[in-house]
Enzyme design. Structure first.
Site, PDB file in Angstrom:
ATOM      1  CG  PHE A  19      22.177  26.936 -36.728  1.00 12.30           C
ATOM      2  CD1 PHE A  19      22.348  27.406 -38.020  1.00 12.30           C
ATOM      3  CD2 PHE A  19      20.916  26.975 -36.160  1.00 12.30           C
ATOM      4  CE1 PHE A  19      21.280  27.904 -38.743  1.00 12.30           C
ATOM      5  CE2 PHE A  19      19.837  27.472 -36.870  1.00 12.30           C
ATOM      6  CZ  PHE A  19      20.024  27.935 -38.175  1.00 12.30           C
ATOM      7  CG  HIS A  49      25.128  30.522 -30.417  1.00 12.82           C
ATOM      8  ND1 HIS A  49      24.021  31.216 -29.983  1.00 12.82           N
ATOM      9  CD2 HIS A  49      25.990  31.462 -30.887  1.00 12.82           C
ATOM     10  CE1 HIS A  49      24.206  32.515 -30.187  1.00 12.82           C
ATOM     11  NE2 HIS A  49      25.387  32.690 -30.744  1.00 12.82           N
ATOM     12  CG  HIS A  53      23.301  28.682 -26.405  1.00 16.49           C
ATOM     13  ND1 HIS A  53      22.932  27.508 -27.016  1.00 16.49           N
ATOM     14  CD2 HIS A  53      22.678  29.669 -27.117  1.00 16.49           C
ATOM     15  CE1 HIS A  53      22.144  27.757 -28.043  1.00 16.49           C
ATOM     16  NE2 HIS A  53      21.960  29.069 -28.119  1.00 16.49           N
ATOM     17  CG  HIS A  59      22.490  35.597 -31.368  1.00 15.64           C
ATOM     18  ND1 HIS A  59      23.401  35.134 -32.287  1.00 15.64           N
ATOM     19  CD2 HIS A  59      21.408  34.751 -31.447  1.00 15.64           C
ATOM     20  CE1 HIS A  59      22.909  34.076 -32.899  1.00 15.64           C
ATOM     21  NE2 HIS A  59      21.695  33.830 -32.414  1.00 15.64           N
ATOM     22  CD  GLU A 172      18.219  29.966 -28.730  1.00 15.03           C
ATOM     23  OE1 GLU A 172      17.359  30.544 -29.417  1.00 15.03           O
ATOM     24  OE2 GLU A 172      19.449  30.026 -28.974  1.00 15.03           O
TER      25      GLU A 172
END
Length: 208
Positions: A19, A49, A53, A59, A172
């Site tokens: 990300f 992440h 994960h 979070h 994810e």
């Protein structure tokens, strides 16, 4: 009969997408085999992440439970893989309604034809209403083959707030490219990181 195993974890290396702004995977050798040293020992730095994960409630909630303190039960057991390939920005109920009969308590949704090797800012995410309906059917864990169950540019994280409110768990960054739609055994245990907001997992599916 030997049960087939599908590895649904992406490779983790220094080029793994993260990300924007998150800590990428980095590795250096703290010790190398040579005169006076019998072993190789690496040192790694990464966001929890990176790769496949599990998010902890910490979070997305300031008072949430850490990943090391959550119950492992949702991460191990029967699950269903549902295809919603190229469904658009949100997984709506109509995209998965064909596969909800006798649903197990774990659901993984495939949205990519082939998982990207670079960051995808247009990733597909769950519509909050879809998660609510899955929870109403007894689902305790949802998974996705993108980097987030919320749109990449979301500031409110509506779907994360639904799983917080309904006490669901989430996986994810799975890779479901070669997994046929159907039922499997999921094994995706997070590490016991007692103060962390997430943990990498080695996620696999096993035939029933």
């Amino acid at each position: 009969m030997t049960k087939r195993i599908w590895d649904i974890s992406p490779p983790v290396h220094e080029g793994s997408p993260v990300f924007p702004g998150d800590t990428p995977y980095q590795q250096r050798w703290a010790a190398s085999i040579g005169p006076g040293c019998p072993v190789n020992v690496s040192e790694i730095t990464l966001s929890p992440h990176v790769g496949a994960h599990a998010d902890a409630p910490l979070h997305y909630a300031p008072d949430g439970t850490t990943i090391g303190d959550i119950d492992l039960t949702p991460f191990l057991g029967p699950c269903r893989v549902i295809h919603a390939i190229a469904c658009g920005p949100l997984i709506e109920w109509a995209h998965i309604a064909h596969a909800i009969k006798d649903l197990p308590s774990r659901v993984l949704v495939r949205t990519y034809q082939r998982a990207p090797v670079e960051w995808d800012g247009a990733l597909a995410a769950y519509a909050p209403a879809t998660i609510e309906r899955l929870a109403a059917l007894g689902v305790t864990l949802i998974g996705i083959d993108t980097a987030s169950i919320d749109p990449a540019d979301s500031k409110t994280l509506d779907s994360h707030q639904v799983i917080r409110r309904m006490n669901l768990r989430v996986l994810e960054n799975l890779v479901l490219d070669d997994v046929p739609e159907g039922d499997y055994e999921l094994i995706a245990l997070p590490l016991k990181l007692v103060s962390a907001d997430a943990s990498p997992v080695r996620a696999v599916l096993r035939s029933l």
